[in-house]
Scaffold this motif. Structure first.
Motif, short mmCIF file in Angstrom:
data_model
loop_
_atom_site.label_atom_id
_atom_site.label_comp_id
_atom_site.label_asym_id
_atom_site.label_seq_id
_atom_site.Cartn_x
_atom_site.Cartn_y
_atom_site.Cartn_z
N PHE A 120 -0.73 10.50 1.78
CA PHE A 120 -1.38 9.47 3.25
C PHE A 120 -0.45 7.82 2.57
CE2 PHE A 120 -4.46 6.48 3.68
CZ PHE A 120 -4.69 6.78 5.30
N ARG A 121 -0.86 7.65 4.13
CA ARG A 121 0.18 6.51 4.84
C ARG A 121 -0.77 5.95 5.46
NH1 ARG A 121 2.44 7.76 0.02
NH2 ARG A 121 4.49 8.06 0.58
N LEU A 150 1.84 1.90 -2.95
CA LEU A 150 1.16 1.92 -4.60
C LEU A 150 1.00 3.71 -4.66
CD1 LEU A 150 -0.71 1.28 -6.55
CD2 LEU A 150 -1.96 0.79 -4.49
N LEU A 151 0.79 3.83 -2.81
CA LEU A 151 0.04 5.42 -2.69
C LEU A 151 1.39 6.34 -3.11
CD1 LEU A 151 -1.07 5.07 0.92
CD2 LEU A 151 -2.17 5.69 -1.67
N THR A 206 0.84 -1.48 0.03
CA THR A 206 0.40 0.23 0.04
C THR A 206 0.99 1.27 0.42
OG1 THR A 206 -0.26 -0.68 2.16
CG2 THR A 206 -2.44 -1.50 1.15
N GLU A 207 2.00 0.83 0.96
CA GLU A 207 3.06 2.28 0.69
C GLU A 207 3.17 2.49 -0.56
OE1 GLU A 207 5.95 3.40 4.19
OE2 GLU A 207 6.43 1.92 2.72
N LEU A 260 1.32 6.70 -6.69
CA LEU A 260 0.67 7.95 -7.28
C LEU A 260 0.73 9.02 -6.82
CD1 LEU A 260 -2.41 5.25 -6.77
CD2 LEU A 260 -1.40 6.35 -8.92
N ASP A 261 1.88 8.92 -5.79
CA ASP A 261 1.74 10.62 -5.39
C ASP A 261 1.20 11.20 -4.81
OD1 ASP A 261 3.86 12.40 -5.33
OD2 ASP A 261 2.77 13.83 -6.60
N VAL A 262 0.63 10.01 -3.24
CA VAL A 262 -0.25 10.40 -2.80
C VAL A 262 0.66 10.72 -0.91
CG1 VAL A 262 -2.77 9.73 -1.44
CG2 VAL A 262 -2.19 9.74 -3.86
#
Length: 234
Positions: A201-202, A193-194, A190-191, A197-199
């Protein structure tokens, strides 16, 4: 050396192989999301004395003792395939336990020599901060092993039960390790992937450390399974 018909039935208690990994993952998820960052870092994520880092030393230490117990069991011939396989687990567990505590420096707070600080990028008395060959690459090998041994092979063996008759099948766990393996991969996946996507949030704070906890638990559960199997050999 033959096995009884129950050799490959991994009768771990359900609270251990299912509920414990799930509860730990939820606790780390919620504490990471709800606790103030400084509180989380001080008590859980601290790189020296935090709960995560301490567990990375204690759990592999228990695994090391289990591995030695298996190697010394009368049903495991010295220098056999299984003996060498468990020796590898013992050495890996010993290394992880010592390295995660910097061989005691995190607890006893001794100073690092000036010479060693030049080659250790964190100024600690360990080896994994000196080269990726002693840190990232062994970790990658372990991760691949968990994916193959905890997810892929158990699923294949479930579809083809006759594979359980293979002489080396004793080292392949059943699906009881699937929850721990999946959680270990999900925490870091998940880390990644985020991040891709340049997100910002973790889901998990210090996801790599959370993943290491489940790596350690996987090895511990695996060795418990092997010990139970070895005791049934005749």
């Amino acid at each position: 050396m033959t096995s009884s018909e129950n050799t490959f039935e991994d009768n771990l208690p359900k609270w251990m192989w299912l509920w414990l990994p799930i509860i730990l993952a939820l606790l780390l998820l919620l504490t990471g999301l709800l606790l103030p960052g400084q509180v989380y870092n001080d008590w859980i994520g601290n790189e020296r004395t935090g709960i995560l880092e301490t567990s990375h030393a204690i759990i592999p230490a228990i695994s090391f003792l289990l591995a030695v117990r298996i190697m010394l069991h009368t049903n495991v011939p010295t220098f056999s395939f299984l003996w060498f396989w468990i020796l590898l687990a013992a050495l890996g567990s010993f290394y992880m336990s010592g390295e995660e505590a910097s061989w005691g420096q995190h607890w006893f707070q001794w100073d690092t020599s000036a010479e060693w600080s030049k080659v250790n990028d964190q100024g600690e008395t360990n080896f994994h901060n000196t080269s990726s060959w002693l840190d990232q690459k062994p970790r990658t090998i372990l991760e691949i092993g968990i994916i193959i041994g905890g997810i892929v092979l158990p699923l294949i063996f479930r579809r083809q039960p006759n594979l359980r008759n293979h002489p080396k099948a004793i080292i392949v766990p059943t699906l009881v390790l699937l929850p721990t393996a999946v959680i270990a991969e999900t925490t870091r996946m998940t880390e990644r992937l985020l991040a891709a996507l340049d997100v910002p949030f973790r889901f998990f704070q210090r996801a790599s450390e959370v993943q290491e906890l489940f790596f350690a638990l996987f090895v511990l559960f695996y060795l418990i399974i092997i010990l139970k199997r070895v005791r049934k050999l005749n």
